[in-house]
Design a protein around this motif. Sequence first.
Motif, PDB file in Angstrom:
ATOM      1  N   ALA A   1       0.854  -1.185   0.000  1.00  9.30           N
ATOM      2  CA  ALA A   1       0.000   0.000   0.000  1.00  9.30           C
ATOM      3  C   ALA A   1       0.888   1.232   0.000  1.00  9.30           C
ATOM      4  O   ALA A   1       1.975   1.229   0.595  1.00  9.30           O
ATOM      5  CB  ALA A   1      -0.925   0.012   1.215  1.00  9.30           C
TER       6      ALA A   1
ATOM      7  N   THR B   1      -8.007  -1.780   2.324  1.00 11.21           N
ATOM      8  CA  THR B   1      -8.113  -0.450   1.731  1.00 11.21           C
ATOM      9  C   THR B   1      -8.976   0.456   2.603  1.00 11.21           C
ATOM     10  O   THR B   1      -8.611   1.605   2.890  1.00 11.21           O
ATOM     11  CB  THR B   1      -8.711  -0.535   0.317  1.00 11.21           C
ATOM     12  OG1 THR B   1      -7.851  -1.325  -0.511  1.00 11.21           O
ATOM     13  CG2 THR B   1      -8.862   0.848  -0.305  1.00 11.21           C
TER      14      THR B   1
ATOM     15  N   LEU C   1      -4.678   6.947  -2.092  1.00 14.87           N
ATOM     16  CA  LEU C   1      -4.219   5.651  -1.580  1.00 14.87           C
ATOM     17  C   LEU C   1      -4.210   4.624  -2.707  1.00 14.87           C
ATOM     18  O   LEU C   1      -5.154   4.558  -3.495  1.00 14.87           O
ATOM     19  CB  LEU C   1      -5.138   5.181  -0.457  1.00 14.87           C
ATOM     20  CG  LEU C   1      -4.989   3.732   0.028  1.00 14.87           C
ATOM     21  CD1 LEU C   1      -3.637   3.511   0.692  1.00 14.87           C
ATOM     22  CD2 LEU C   1      -6.126   3.360   0.980  1.00 14.87           C
TER      23      LEU C   1
ATOM     24  N   VAL D   1      -3.534   0.373  -3.153  1.00 15.92           N
ATOM     25  CA  VAL D   1      -3.349  -0.923  -2.488  1.00 15.92           C
ATOM     26  C   VAL D   1      -3.308  -2.007  -3.558  1.00 15.92           C
ATOM     27  O   VAL D   1      -4.122  -1.999  -4.489  1.00 15.92           O
ATOM     28  CB  VAL D   1      -4.489  -1.227  -1.484  1.00 15.92           C
ATOM     29  CG1 VAL D   1      -4.259  -2.587  -0.821  1.00 15.92           C
ATOM     30  CG2 VAL D   1      -4.600  -0.135  -0.427  1.00 15.92           C
TER      31      VAL D   1
END
Length: 237
Positions: free
Chosen positions: A34, A201, A216, A218
């Motif tokens: 991540a 997530t 973000l 992942v």
Amino acid sequence: MNKVDITRELSENTYPGRGIIIGKSKDGKYAVTAYFIMGRSGNSRNRVFVTEGEGIRTQAFDPSKLEDPSLIIYAPVRVLGNSTIVTNGDQTDTIYDLMKEGRTFEESLRTREFEPDAPNFTPRISGILNIADGKFDFMMSILKSDDGDPSACNRFTYAYENPAAGVGRFIHTYMTDGNPLPSYCGEPTTVELEGNIDELTDIIWNSLNEDNKVSLFVRYIDIATGTYETRIVNKNK
């Protein structure tokens, strides 16, 4: 092994900056990574992650508001053969290009140092996941100034062979908010990796500070086959 709850680790820090997590899923089937970015300035917050090939890149959400692209527009994730490279800057390309020429992850990073953003001198954090023949190992690196001294670069590389299931390592750029921002200190933090890709997530995204979080990424990579699933979350929509 003392594992830290990732929710607590993130929620108790208003500004870890940019962060990389690498490890193995709890069921042992997936290599997990991540990467998140945060921002305090309008320029830093004006970003999204977009897919580029097998990796991602950052992009200005509103191009008309982009001020200085030098340290905020880059490819955080690239794939080279059986290796997935994850970093917080354009050293992704350095690693990718020099490893294609036969250099190692660590050798490639010897050509770089921390970011030239005085007075913070933001650390360059990097990771690489290697998956081949049903086996998985990874490395992480941080390049940082010597306690704010830009004349000295401290280089740390951490290698993890046959990582344990349900365990990740977490490294980020800043220990906490501040002026100047204090660089990350110590080995990568050992964290618990819970759930499938969607659950992890949600855990990470919902734990990041609401005002400062930006994007973000992942990815879960099947260790047996090398196939992967990816999730991208952007605050700007």
